[in-house]
Design a protein around this motif. Structure first.
Motif, PDB file in Angstrom:
ATOM      1  N   HIS A 214       0.674  -1.144   0.163  1.00  0.00           N
ATOM      2  CA  HIS A 214       0.050  -0.017   0.038  1.00  0.00           C
ATOM      3  C   HIS A 214       0.842   1.213   0.081  1.00  0.00           C
ATOM      4  O   HIS A 214       0.359   2.143  -0.733  1.00  0.00           O
ATOM      5  CB  HIS A 214      -0.857  -0.055   1.228  1.00  0.00           C
ATOM      6  CG  HIS A 214      -1.857   1.482   1.468  1.00  0.00           C
ATOM      7  ND1 HIS A 214      -1.232   2.321   2.190  1.00  0.00           N
ATOM      8  CD2 HIS A 214      -2.919   1.800   0.705  1.00  0.00           C
ATOM      9  CE1 HIS A 214      -2.123   3.139   2.061  1.00  0.00           C
ATOM     10  NE2 HIS A 214      -3.212   2.965   1.302  1.00  0.00           N
ATOM     11  N   GLN A 220      -3.707   7.649  -6.507  1.00  0.00           N
ATOM     12  CA  GLN A 220      -5.156   7.289  -7.151  1.00  0.00           C
ATOM     13  C   GLN A 220      -5.251   5.748  -6.688  1.00  0.00           C
ATOM     14  O   GLN A 220      -6.407   5.345  -6.197  1.00  0.00           O
ATOM     15  CB  GLN A 220      -4.933   7.356  -8.586  1.00  0.00           C
ATOM     16  CG  GLN A 220      -6.456   6.633  -9.414  1.00  0.00           C
ATOM     17  CD  GLN A 220      -6.135   6.868 -10.729  1.00  0.00           C
ATOM     18  OE1 GLN A 220      -5.021   7.469 -11.408  1.00  0.00           O
ATOM     19  NE2 GLN A 220      -7.187   6.486 -11.621  1.00  0.00           N
ATOM     20  N   TRP A 221      -4.397   4.913  -6.742  1.00  0.00           N
ATOM     21  CA  TRP A 221      -4.454   3.536  -6.459  1.00  0.00           C
ATOM     22  C   TRP A 221      -4.604   3.293  -4.990  1.00  0.00           C
ATOM     23  O   TRP A 221      -5.453   2.492  -4.404  1.00  0.00           O
ATOM     24  CB  TRP A 221      -3.087   2.700  -6.830  1.00  0.00           C
ATOM     25  CG  TRP A 221      -3.287   2.267  -8.336  1.00  0.00           C
ATOM     26  CD1 TRP A 221      -2.785   3.042  -9.529  1.00  0.00           C
ATOM     27  CD2 TRP A 221      -3.883   1.372  -8.793  1.00  0.00           C
ATOM     28  NE1 TRP A 221      -2.809   2.422 -10.374  1.00  0.00           N
ATOM     29  CE2 TRP A 221      -3.710   1.172 -10.240  1.00  0.00           C
ATOM     30  CE3 TRP A 221      -4.587   0.194  -8.271  1.00  0.00           C
ATOM     31  CZ2 TRP A 221      -4.195   0.265 -11.018  1.00  0.00           C
ATOM     32  CZ3 TRP A 221      -4.914  -1.120  -9.262  1.00  0.00           C
ATOM     33  CH2 TRP A 221      -4.816  -0.856 -10.478  1.00  0.00           C
ATOM     34  N   ARG A 223      -6.356   5.445  -3.143  1.00  0.00           N
ATOM     35  CA  ARG A 223      -7.747   5.612  -2.598  1.00  0.00           C
ATOM     36  C   ARG A 223      -8.553   4.499  -3.088  1.00  0.00           C
ATOM     37  O   ARG A 223      -9.458   4.084  -2.338  1.00  0.00           O
ATOM     38  CB  ARG A 223      -7.973   6.775  -3.643  1.00  0.00           C
ATOM     39  CG  ARG A 223      -7.673   8.210  -3.095  1.00  0.00           C
ATOM     40  CD  ARG A 223      -8.480   9.403  -3.762  1.00  0.00           C
ATOM     41  NE  ARG A 223      -8.055   9.461  -5.369  1.00  0.00           N
ATOM     42  CZ  ARG A 223      -7.096  10.044  -5.751  1.00  0.00           C
ATOM     43  NH1 ARG A 223      -6.279  10.786  -4.723  1.00  0.00           N
ATOM     44  NH2 ARG A 223      -6.602  10.095  -6.825  1.00  0.00           N
ATOM     45  N   GLY A 224      -8.364   3.693  -4.273  1.00  0.00           N
ATOM     46  CA  GLY A 224      -9.078   2.590  -4.648  1.00  0.00           C
ATOM     47  C   GLY A 224      -8.966   1.466  -3.440  1.00  0.00           C
ATOM     48  O   GLY A 224      -9.713   0.449  -3.065  1.00  0.00           O
ATOM     49  N   TYR A 225      -7.611   1.346  -3.052  1.00  0.00           N
ATOM     50  CA  TYR A 225      -7.208   0.370  -2.067  1.00  0.00           C
ATOM     51  C   TYR A 225      -7.942   0.640  -0.723  1.00  0.00           C
ATOM     52  O   TYR A 225      -8.501  -0.442  -0.084  1.00  0.00           O
ATOM     53  CB  TYR A 225      -5.722   0.364  -1.813  1.00  0.00           C
ATOM     54  CG  TYR A 225      -5.286  -0.692  -0.735  1.00  0.00           C
ATOM     55  CD1 TYR A 225      -4.624  -1.946  -1.023  1.00  0.00           C
ATOM     56  CD2 TYR A 225      -5.372  -0.244   0.478  1.00  0.00           C
ATOM     57  CE1 TYR A 225      -4.385  -2.716  -0.356  1.00  0.00           C
ATOM     58  CE2 TYR A 225      -5.064  -1.228   1.459  1.00  0.00           C
ATOM     59  CZ  TYR A 225      -4.467  -2.310   1.251  1.00  0.00           C
ATOM     60  OH  TYR A 225      -3.917  -3.399   1.906  1.00  0.00           O
ATOM     61  N   LEU A 227     -10.842   2.093  -0.568  1.00  0.00           N
ATOM     62  CA  LEU A 227     -12.370   1.668  -0.690  1.00  0.00           C
ATOM     63  C   LEU A 227     -12.470   0.169  -0.450  1.00  0.00           C
ATOM     64  O   LEU A 227     -13.373  -0.335   0.273  1.00  0.00           O
ATOM     65  CB  LEU A 227     -12.671   2.067  -2.018  1.00  0.00           C
ATOM     66  CG  LEU A 227     -13.060   3.675  -1.967  1.00  0.00           C
ATOM     67  CD1 LEU A 227     -13.309   4.071  -3.386  1.00  0.00           C
ATOM     68  CD2 LEU A 227     -13.985   4.039  -1.023  1.00  0.00           C
ATOM     69  N   MET A 228     -11.583  -0.749  -0.954  1.00  0.00           N
ATOM     70  CA  MET A 228     -11.788  -1.970  -0.737  1.00  0.00           C
ATOM     71  C   MET A 228     -11.193  -2.920   0.525  1.00  0.00           C
ATOM     72  O   MET A 228     -11.682  -3.894   0.676  1.00  0.00           O
ATOM     73  CB  MET A 228     -10.954  -2.590  -2.026  1.00  0.00           C
ATOM     74  CG  MET A 228     -11.315  -2.376  -3.645  1.00  0.00           C
ATOM     75  SD  MET A 228     -13.005  -3.051  -3.934  1.00  0.00           S
ATOM     76  CE  MET A 228     -12.518  -5.209  -3.656  1.00  0.00           C
TER      77      MET A 228
END
Length: 278
Positions: A214, A220-221, A223-225, A227-228
């Motif tokens: 992480h 950007q990645w 933020r997606g991480y 969320l998941m």
């Protein structure tokens, strides 16, 4: 400086093992002694030995996260009790201990649990964040190697033979294996550490493997991480529920376990013995 503190925010007894951990360690010793000598219901002995070793590994796993975080700059882990090896102090005791124990009992798999809470704002540098995440799974790897050592060096005199009916039996120099139940429980415990190592190093959001990478992701990645991450454990559980993926996973774990010296059939015997109610 207060006379009750080693430094600001660090209790004097921060590194003193908790009574809960001492109790778990005592249970490992007692259950191992009972299993070795076949005292009482040996299948119950195997159950207690395997479960207590597994809980011990959970304590050490989370402790590794906490101690690396402490020396990386988050002194708050001491105040939160994470350095005392007390599983009841974890962020989610049910996820950290309860669910992993249930997974071992029902499926013979070392699922990763919850985690200690680390204040990353006090920790500089991406590498330190990754080291904190890697510390827990690394503990499982070391534990697996230690548990497998008796089979590697030959302390456990276990050999396989065929009884002529296509069934595997265990042989030693005298024609039988002494303390078979103990070695089966130890083999299963080593196998569980291998499953925990593999699962924890998978790059799944929210788990140690995902948290390891992480810090190196782009914003950007990340933020997606983020969320998941809350659903990573559910995703992992759902994937392992699929028969084909489950088969691939266990095939890989058995291969790794045999590479480090853990007899596959012996760990399976340990699982059958552990489930004394079946």
């Amino acid at each position: 400086m207060s006379d009750r503190r080693l430094s600001v925010g660090v209790p004097r007894n921060a590194f003193v093992p908790s009574p809960v951990f001492v109790g778990v360690l005592a249970l490992v010793v007692v259950s191992g002694y009972l299993t070795w000598n076949g005292i009482g219901n040996v299948r119950v002995d195997v159950f207690l030995m395997v479960i207590s070793i597994w809980i011990l590994s959970l304590c050490l796993h989370e402790y590794a996260h906490a101690v690396v975080a402490f020396f990386s700059g988050d002194l708050g882990v001491a105040d939160r009790g994470y350095l005392r090896l007390n599983p009841l102090k974890y962020t989610h005791p049910l996820l950290s201990v309860g669910l992993p124990v249930i997974a071992v009992i029902l499926g013979g798999i070392g699922l990763p649990g919850g985690a200690v809470w680390v204040d990353h704002q006090h920790i500089p540098g991406r590498l330190r964040h990754s080291l904190i995440s890697a510390a827990g799974p690394a503990t499982n790897v070391v534990f697996a190697l230690l548990l497998a050592a008796p089979f590697v060096v030959g302390v456990a005199d276990v050999q396989l033979a065929d009884n002529g009916l296509g069934q595997a039996i265990f042989m030693g120099e005298t024609g039988s294996v002494e303390h078979l139940e103990f070695w089966a429980a130890l083999a299963l415990s080593a196998f569980l550490q291998v499953t925990a190592s593999v699962l924890n190093f998978l790059p799944v959001p929210g788990l140690d493997g995902g948290n390891l990478i992480h810090p190196w992701l782009s914003p950007q990645w990340q933020r997606g991480y983020n969320l998941m991450a809350p659903y990573g454990f559910i995703l992992l559980f759902a994937l392992l529920w699929q028969p084909r993926i489950n088969g691939w996973f266990f095939a890989a774990v058995y291969w790794v376990a045999e590479v480090i010296g853990v007899p596959r059939i012996l760990s399976q015997v340990g699982f059958e013995l552990m489930r004394f109610w079946s």
